[in-house]
Design an enzyme around this catalytic site. Structure first.
Site, mmCIF file in Angstrom:
data_model
loop_
_atom_site.group_PDB
_atom_site.id
_atom_site.type_symbol
_atom_site.label_atom_id
_atom_site.label_comp_id
_atom_site.label_asym_id
_atom_site.label_seq_id
_atom_site.Cartn_x
_atom_site.Cartn_y
_atom_site.Cartn_z
ATOM 1 C CG ASP A 66 -4.401 2.045 1.785
ATOM 2 O OD1 ASP A 66 -5.282 1.866 1.864
ATOM 3 O OD2 ASP A 66 -3.606 1.773 0.374
ATOM 4 C CG HIS A 75 -1.873 -1.320 0.883
ATOM 5 N ND1 HIS A 75 -3.183 -1.037 0.769
ATOM 6 C CD2 HIS A 75 -1.642 -2.753 1.570
ATOM 7 C CE1 HIS A 75 -4.140 -1.699 1.086
ATOM 8 N NE2 HIS A 75 -3.302 -3.388 1.534
#
Length: 466
Positions: A113, A16
């Site tokens: 994210d 991520h």
């Protein structure tokens, strides 16, 4: 002159962090002021030396309550709970500080994210626009607007039930239950991880913009389905790694994103090998295996009689140390190199690499496609099963390894991919997708054009107080 100020916050996991960092570098290179928010876990892993010294690219750290690396790898539910419970208040406090700075660079936008959607609530409180970056389109469709769980007990899992074909996901043809990945492969509708992911997907649709690290040709059917259901502010700007390759060295190299120390000497080892001769093996940053699986892979790779570079993390084996038997080490001594971590993009871009044995996470999949490297996939959890299905059957750039790992199968598949007829076909398709990815980021390409539109929109955002 005051610059647009973008706050970037990825989930504290390698897969991520990478795309959020890549986007942050691209925006910085175009005149944006960047605050990159790490959590305690990320900061402990990376260390102070990774933070770089770019003027106008700063780092902040918030608490997350996460344990050490090895403990986190084996308890994903605890990881999700810790992030969702512990990060909101520290992020809110940080945003209050950033929104009243002495240098005049008040926050104009938050890019978060997909697993950090608590930032949406904080952004709303502050009156700051919030954008969201996602790694893969197919997760969004697989979990929204219709979500299911396996309406069966555990005995169904191994009885062919997972081969049931499903038809209800727009833009995703000929899917089976097994293709939808580990988050959904549960028998309890109250499962925490399943419901966490559902909530995150639903929350993400509240963002004013969703950014995907993909390109139009690769996922055109999925994109068409998403655009028919959700707001028009969908931006596909990948592969971000190729976009970043165009940046000046001072931007590209001065800020690191790896959670582990990279053993760059492996690149010199690769220099000593012929073109398209080396197998690269890396099961990613979160995968854990059993000792027996590790041994079967090791003997299968060794018996293929090809040179290989293998990334073996110290915490790769469940509940113990990652140690290979001495007779196996003697067998591979002349042909293999083992490292604990490496600069994967540089490895995949190296001309000696011929095959990538991978868990098929989205970053690894997109990196392989970007550099034209065929794959052998052994999916583990999350989006990896879906990525594997597309890599094997939609894009034709991979073959799949059975979950019941056996050394003979591994050796046979490697030999087929390296010198067989099927391997030749897969290699040709991989090179075609590489060309398609390169076209997408060139001037006039779909991702290049979309990135320019994204930058224009972000640059026009104004502080609500102005």
């Amino acid at each position: 002159m005051k610059k647009p100020h973008v706050v970037c916050i990825p989930a504290p996991a390698q897969g991520h962090i990478n795309p959020v960092m890549q986007l942050a570098k691209l925006l910085y290179s175009r005149g944006f002021f960047i605050t990159f928010v790490s959590t305690d876990f990320t900061h402990r892993c990376q260390g102070q030396e990774s933070l770089g010294c770019l003027d106008g690219f700063r780092f902040e750290v918030i608490a997350d309550g996460l344990p050490t690396v090895g403990e986190m790898m084996e308890d994903f539910e605890a990881f999700l709970k810790s992030v969702s419970v512990n990060c909101t208040a520290p992020f809110r406090d940080l945003m209050r500080k950033l929104h009243h700075p002495s240098d005049g660079h008040r926050v104009t936008c938050i890019i978060s994210d997909a697993f950090m959607t608590f930032s949406l609530k904080v952004a709303e409180e502050m009156g700051v626009p919030e954008k969201e970056i996602k790694r893969s389109l197919k997760n969004l469709l697989g979990l929204s607007p219709t979500t299911f769980f396996l309406d069966a007990d555990e005995s169904y899992i191994g009885s062919g039930y997972l081969d049931t074909t499903i038809y209800w996901i727009p833009g995703m043809r000929d899917m089976c239950l097994r293709d939808l990945g580990g988050f959904i492969r549960v028998t309890d509708p109250k499962d925490f991880t399943l419901n966490f992911v559902i909530d995150e997907v639903q929350n993400s649709l509240k963002a004013s913009m969703i950014i995907f690290n993909t390109f139009e040709d690769l996922e055109h059917e999925v994109l068409h389905a998403i655009r028919s259901m959700f707001p028009p502010h969908i931006y596909t700007i990948g592969p971000l790694l190729l976009q970043c390759r165009l940046l000046p060295d001072d931007v590209l190299k001065s800020v690191k994103s790896s959670l582990w120390k990279e053993e760059v000497e492996c690149l010199k080892w690769l220099d000593c090998h012929e073109a398209a001769s080396v197998i690269y093996v890396n099961f990613g940053s979160r995968t854990v295996s059993t000792p027996q699986q590790l041994i079967e892979f090791a003997w299968g790779i060794a018996n293929s009689n090809h040179p290989f570079l293998w990334v073996i993390r110290p915490d790769l084996v469940m509940g113990g140390h990652t140690i290979l038997p001495q007779d196996l080490m003697d067998e591979i001594e002349e042909r293999g190199m083992l490292v604990s971590w490496c600069p994967q993009e540089d490895v995949l871009a190296h001309p000696s690499i011929s095959l990538f044995l991978t868990r098929c996470g989205w970053n690894s999949t997109l990196e392989s496609i970007s550099y034209g490297v065929p794959m052998l996939c052994w999916p583990f959890f999350a989006d990896q099963q879906t990525n594997c299905r597309y890599a094997c059957y939609e894009w034709g750039v991979s073959m799949v390894i059975d979950n019941n790992v056996k050394r003979k199968e591994i050796g046979d598949l490697i030999r087929e991919m390296m010198v067989g007829k099927k391997g030749k076909e897969v290699r040709e398709k991989a090179l075609k997708w590489k060309e398609s990815a390169e076209i997408a980021i060139k001037e006039g390409g779909s991702s290049h054009t979309t990135l320019e539109l994204l930058i224009q929109e972000l640059a026009q955002l104004r502080d609500v107080s102005d």
